[in-house]
Design a protein around this motif. Structure first.
Motif, mmCIF file in Angstrom:
data_model
loop_
_atom_site.group_PDB
_atom_site.id
_atom_site.type_symbol
_atom_site.label_atom_id
_atom_site.label_comp_id
_atom_site.label_asym_id
_atom_site.label_seq_id
_atom_site.Cartn_x
_atom_site.Cartn_y
_atom_site.Cartn_z
ATOM 1 N N TRP A 106 0.839 -1.200 0.000
ATOM 2 C CA TRP A 106 0.000 0.000 0.000
ATOM 3 C C TRP A 106 0.872 1.248 0.000
ATOM 4 C CZ3 TRP A 106 -5.357 0.231 -0.084
ATOM 5 C CH2 TRP A 106 -6.052 -0.952 0.156
ATOM 6 N N SER A 107 0.392 2.292 -0.660
ATOM 7 C CA SER A 107 1.030 3.599 -0.550
ATOM 8 C C SER A 107 0.817 4.115 0.874
ATOM 9 C CB SER A 107 0.428 4.580 -1.558
ATOM 10 O OG SER A 107 -0.966 4.736 -1.331
ATOM 11 N N PRO A 108 1.679 5.014 1.364
ATOM 12 C CA PRO A 108 1.498 5.533 2.726
ATOM 13 C C PRO A 108 0.136 6.165 2.976
ATOM 14 C CG PRO A 108 3.699 6.041 1.946
ATOM 15 C CD PRO A 108 2.964 5.454 0.779
ATOM 16 N N ASP A 109 -0.493 6.760 1.937
ATOM 17 C CA ASP A 109 -1.816 7.360 2.135
ATOM 18 C C ASP A 109 -2.950 6.345 2.018
ATOM 19 O OD1 ASP A 109 -2.084 6.879 -0.583
ATOM 20 O OD2 ASP A 109 -2.057 8.987 -1.168
ATOM 21 N N LYS A 110 -2.608 5.085 1.753
ATOM 22 C CA LYS A 110 -3.560 3.961 1.711
ATOM 23 C C LYS A 110 -4.604 4.086 0.600
ATOM 24 C CE LYS A 110 -1.571 2.303 5.390
ATOM 25 N NZ LYS A 110 -0.642 3.413 5.666
ATOM 26 N N ASN A 111 -4.280 4.818 -0.465
ATOM 27 C CA ASN A 111 -5.202 4.947 -1.594
ATOM 28 C C ASN A 111 -4.801 4.094 -2.792
ATOM 29 O OD1 ASN A 111 -6.948 6.844 -0.391
ATOM 30 N ND2 ASN A 111 -5.558 8.528 -0.905
ATOM 31 N N ARG A 112 -3.526 3.740 -2.886
ATOM 32 C CA ARG A 112 -3.022 3.026 -4.047
ATOM 33 C C ARG A 112 -2.194 1.825 -3.612
ATOM 34 N NH1 ARG A 112 -0.846 8.564 -6.654
ATOM 35 N NH2 ARG A 112 -0.786 9.045 -4.437
ATOM 36 N N VAL A 113 -2.054 0.881 -4.519
ATOM 37 C CA VAL A 113 -1.283 -0.323 -4.207
ATOM 38 C C VAL A 113 -0.433 -0.736 -5.406
ATOM 39 C CG1 VAL A 113 -2.922 -1.275 -2.529
ATOM 40 C CG2 VAL A 113 -3.167 -1.838 -4.956
ATOM 41 N N ILE A 114 0.638 -1.437 -5.098
ATOM 42 C CA ILE A 114 1.360 -2.221 -6.097
ATOM 43 C C ILE A 114 1.241 -3.672 -5.651
ATOM 44 C CG2 ILE A 114 3.617 -2.789 -7.061
ATOM 45 C CD1 ILE A 114 4.315 0.152 -6.959
ATOM 46 N N VAL A 115 0.744 -4.507 -6.550
ATOM 47 C CA VAL A 115 0.499 -5.906 -6.214
ATOM 48 C C VAL A 115 1.451 -6.803 -6.995
ATOM 49 C CG1 VAL A 115 -1.916 -5.513 -5.637
ATOM 50 C CG2 VAL A 115 -1.305 -6.114 -7.979
#
Length: 253
Positions: A106-115
């Motif tokens: 998760w990105s630190p702002d919890k809006n995006r991810v890399i899976v």
């Protein structure tokens, strides 16, 4: 980088802090262990009831905490579930299906991810924005990566048959630029502060490891940990300090 005295003070401070937090969580204010029967001849014991809560009955990946909520991916189908800390008020945050899921960052702002996921026996990486619903496959040469503290960029090692470098790009892989070239493969990339990117070699008790800091703007670098055997390394949450340990050249203390 750190004197022995400074390192000892940091370790002692962390131990005291963690111990205090655990004590507070385990024995909240005004609450004492509840005596339960279970001793010999039915005598009461001071065994505290379990405070563990089950969030999911199936395997999950990528647990993220935000605003007293917990979000996580179901390993079976890639659905994202959101709930309270105790598992109550559970709801489906995303119903997008992603099979063969291996890991989630998760990105630190919890809006995006890399899976990371398995596709035909190969490990692939993909970017997904939960706000805009943007989904992008990332290049196969993208290896170890890290989110910037402000969630706006990623830093990563890119490797192909012709080159190996450290690059910065938008999270979807666009707008990339190379900031550091290296012949070392399989580096660990971290981004402790907005202006500083950290790279280090894998730890081994039989081979020395090093840690470099790279300026995210101009690519200037410095070695902050010299060749060290059995290196274990951890950045502080603010990225301005670090803990590390080492072994001798035989992998022993």
């Amino acid at each position: 980088m750190f004197s022995n005295k400074t390192l000892i003070l940091i370790i002692v401070g962390l131990v005291v802090l963690v111990g205090g937090v655990l004590l507070y969580l385990y024995y909240p204010k005004g609450e004492a262990p509840v005596p339960t029967t279970g001793g010999q001849n039915g005598q009461a014991t001071d065994q505290a009831p379990s405070r563990m809560k089950t969030l999911s009955q199936e395997p999950v990946l990528g647990v993220a905490v935000e605003d007293r909520k917990v979000k996580y991916y179901l390993k079976s189908n890639g659905h994202v579930v959101e709930s309270d800390f105790d598992g109550s008020n559970s709801s489906l945050f995303s119903s997008s299906v992603l099979l063969n899921l291996l890991d989630v960052s998760w990105s630190p702002d919890k809006n995006r991810v890399i899976v990371l996921f398995n596709q035909g026996g190969e490990i692939k990486k993909g970017f997904y924005d939960h706000k805009t619903r943007q989904s992008v496959s990332l290049a196969d040469g993208l290896k170890s990566f890290a989110w910037s503290p402000d969630s706006g960029k990623i830093a990563y090692q890119f490797i192909n048959s012709n080159e190996s470098n450290i690059s910065i790009s938008n999270p979807d892989g666009s707008g990339w630029k190379t900031i550091f070239e290296t012949k070392i493969k399989d580096l660990i990339v971290e981004w402790p502060q907005n202006s500083r990117i950290s790279i280090r070699t894998r730890s081994s008790g039989l081979a020395p490891s090093v840690v470099y800091l790279i300026d995210a703007d101009n690519g200037k670098f410095e070695k902050i940990i010299q060749e060290t055997f059995g290196l274990a390394f951890l950045w502080s949450p603010l990225g301005n300090k670090a803990l590390y340990s080492e072994t001798d050249e035989n992998g022993k203390n």
